[in-house]
Design a protein around this motif. Structure first.
Motif: not given
Length: 535
Positions: A228-235, A320-327, A360-361
């Motif tokens: 999930p994005d919640a795991l890979t996004f912070p990496l 999906r991560v909110v920042e990615e959707i907005l960007v 981003d969180s």
């Protein structure tokens, strides 16, 4: 310090480097942290011998020495060996090359988390990677384990860093391992190398986000699934004084999205066993993965994640991560999507959403928001409008700092963009709300990431500006052409007017015109007299 001043627990075995220190330049040594510490704790035998081969961070050495019944260290640097011998008087410290080390008894656990490059000596030609691995495998007792770190020459961090890899200031630069044909070029080659040394791979971890300081270990079994994005996004490796070529966030997300997390990992950490392969003798079951989030450490499970040491197991939020959707919406100039998402975010905050959240969180699955790693908020809950203003201010700062395209005027500053976004969420804010939002951000202790744009972002921004400039110049050219045409028309009209004026002036000077004017005067006088008499 000379050789006769060495502590009693330091033994010279040959090939020691008397004036060299590996630990004086920690920039080249992997700074293993909580995830690696937890893995090593599970592997240390209750009764047995442990060997650390090569330099390791001081904290890791202290952890092993405090837990292992019997521990020893093999270093090539004489100053490092003396310093370690003085720090731990009861620790057996061997100084010299790996190839000449002859252990009296084999070891139940051998740790070489820094790899094999720093087990060579400048006093002799460096052995090939496979030869060094064979020498290390010969030190393992039957049924014992090896934990080996291997840096990936094609790791994702190599594609992000602008500085050449051979400029890290490391000590192995006199013999670049890239010329060693036995050095593993991928996970499969690593497995073959371990098998050729008579070892069996129990589990291989991909370490993220960078080889200098990994904070996550993901097994190949975990990477085979859709993480999930919640795991890979912070990496993604962000911040610091790194010279970035590409955005670490976007590049790392693509790596996981295309299931290349193992092939493009910054480094691998392999856990192998020596025959006989007895699962009971091997110790506790190895985790699927270990991930650090700030001061917290989580273990991946088949159904979610569990906070260590004794936290509850919880599913990882989907979406999906909110920042990615907005960007992405800003890149498409999809103002409608931005407005709808911000309005739903405002409603979520008003319904009791996480006060410490940020774009981003947070993840969004189309129906609800969820915090990736919730943290404690302030003692006095702020107004939802201020919380929203803080979230959007952080997003505005990151959006402009990264040079991303957006549908609002380019010279717009972060504060102005924040107020614009608040208005799009139907929650208008003023400068006072913005000041309170900044104060809240400072209280939470997580300042906005105003990272420097990467080279690719700068090139993209330059290309966009070049396109805009080209379009503007083309429009100016068209307007200049039209202006030139209008000017020529105006000149012709003025010339025509002057000719008409000259003709009129010449006509007024003619005899006929003067007679008609004089004959017209009596009639005008008569009409005036008649109007007076009739009136």
């Amino acid at each position: 310090m000379s050789t006769h001043e060495a502590p009693e627990n330091v033994r010279l075995i040959g090939g020691e480097m008397l004036l060299w220190s590996d630990l004086s330049n920690m920039g080249g040594i992997t700074d293993w942290r909580g995830a690696a510490f937890e893995l090593i704790r599970r592997l240390i035998p209750a009764s047995g011998r442990v060997l650390l081969a090569g330099p390791h961070p001081q904290g890791l050495v202290d952890e092993v020495v405090s837990r292992a019944p019997s521990a020893a260290v093999l270093l090539r640097s004489y100053p490092d060996a003396c310093a370690l011998g003085e720090r731990h008087p009861g620790l057996a410290v061997y100084c010299g090359r790996l190839e000449v080390f002859d252990a009296e008894e084999p070891y139940d656990l051998v740790l070489a988390l820094d790899g094999l490059l720093r087990t060579h000596s400048a006093e002799a030609p460096a052995a090939a990677w496979r030869e060094s691995l064979g020498a290390l495998a010969g030190l393992i007792a039957p049924g014992g384990r090896l934990v080996l770190g291997v840096r990936n020459d094609l790791g994702v961090d190599r594609f992000m860093e602008a500085r050449p890899a051979d400029r890290e200031g490391g000590d192995d630069q006199w013999a670049p391992h890239g010329f060693d044909p036995t050095y593993p070029g991928g996970p499969a080659a690593l497995d073959r190398g371990l098998e050729s040394a008579g070892l069996s791979v129990r589990r291989c971890y991909a370490a993220y986000p960078v080889r200098q300081a990994p904070r996550a270990l993901l097994s190949r079994e975990a990477l085979a699934a859709d993480l999930p994005d919640a795991l890979t996004f912070p990496l993604s490796a962000r911040g610091g004084d790194r010279m970035l070529v590409a955005d670490p966030l976007r590049l790392t997300r693509l790596v996981f999205r295309h299931r290349l997390g193992e092939e493009l990992a910054p480094l691998w950490l392999a856990v192998a066993t020596s025959p006989p392969h007895d699962s009971e003798a091997a110790g506790a079951e190895l985790p699927l993965g270990l991930v650090e989030e700030g001061a917290a450490l989580y273990e991946l499970t088949p159904v979610g994640a569990k906070r260590l040491p004794d936290g509850d197991e919880r599913p990882i939020p989907a979406g999906r991560v909110v920042e990615e959707i907005l960007v992405e919406a800003c890149a498409r100039e999809d103002v409608k999507t931005v407005r709808e998402l911000l309005q739903e975010l405002a409603e979520w905050l008003e319904a009791g959403g996480d006060v410490s959240a940020a774009t981003d969180s947070l993840v969004y699955d189309g129906e609800r928001f969820a915090a990736i790693s919730p943290t404690a908020g302030p003692s006095t809950p702020p107004e939802p409008r201020v919380v929203l203003c803080r979230i959007l201010w952080r997003f505005a700062v990151r959006l402009l700092a990264a040079g991303h395209h957006h549908p609002w005027p380019w010279p717009l500053e972060a504060d102005q963009l924040t107020l614009t976004l608040c208005g799009m969420a139907d929650r208008p804010c003023d400068q006072g709300d913005l000041d309170r939002a900044r104060k809240l951000d400072a209280e939470l202790g997580c300042p906005a990431d105003e990272h420097v744009p990467t080279y690719r972002d700068l090139l993209g921004a330059r290309d966009r500006l070049a396109d805009q400039l080209t379009a503007a110049l083309a429009r100016i050219s068209r307007l200049e052409t039209k202006l030139s045409y209008r000017e020529r028309e105006l000149v012709r009209a003025k010339a025509k007017l002057r000719r008409s004026q000259r003709k009129a002036s010449a006509y007024r000077k003619t005899l006929g015109y003067r007679l008609s004017r004089r004959l017209a005067r009596p009639r005008k006088v008569a009409r005036r007299v008649i109007r007076l008499l009739s009136g």
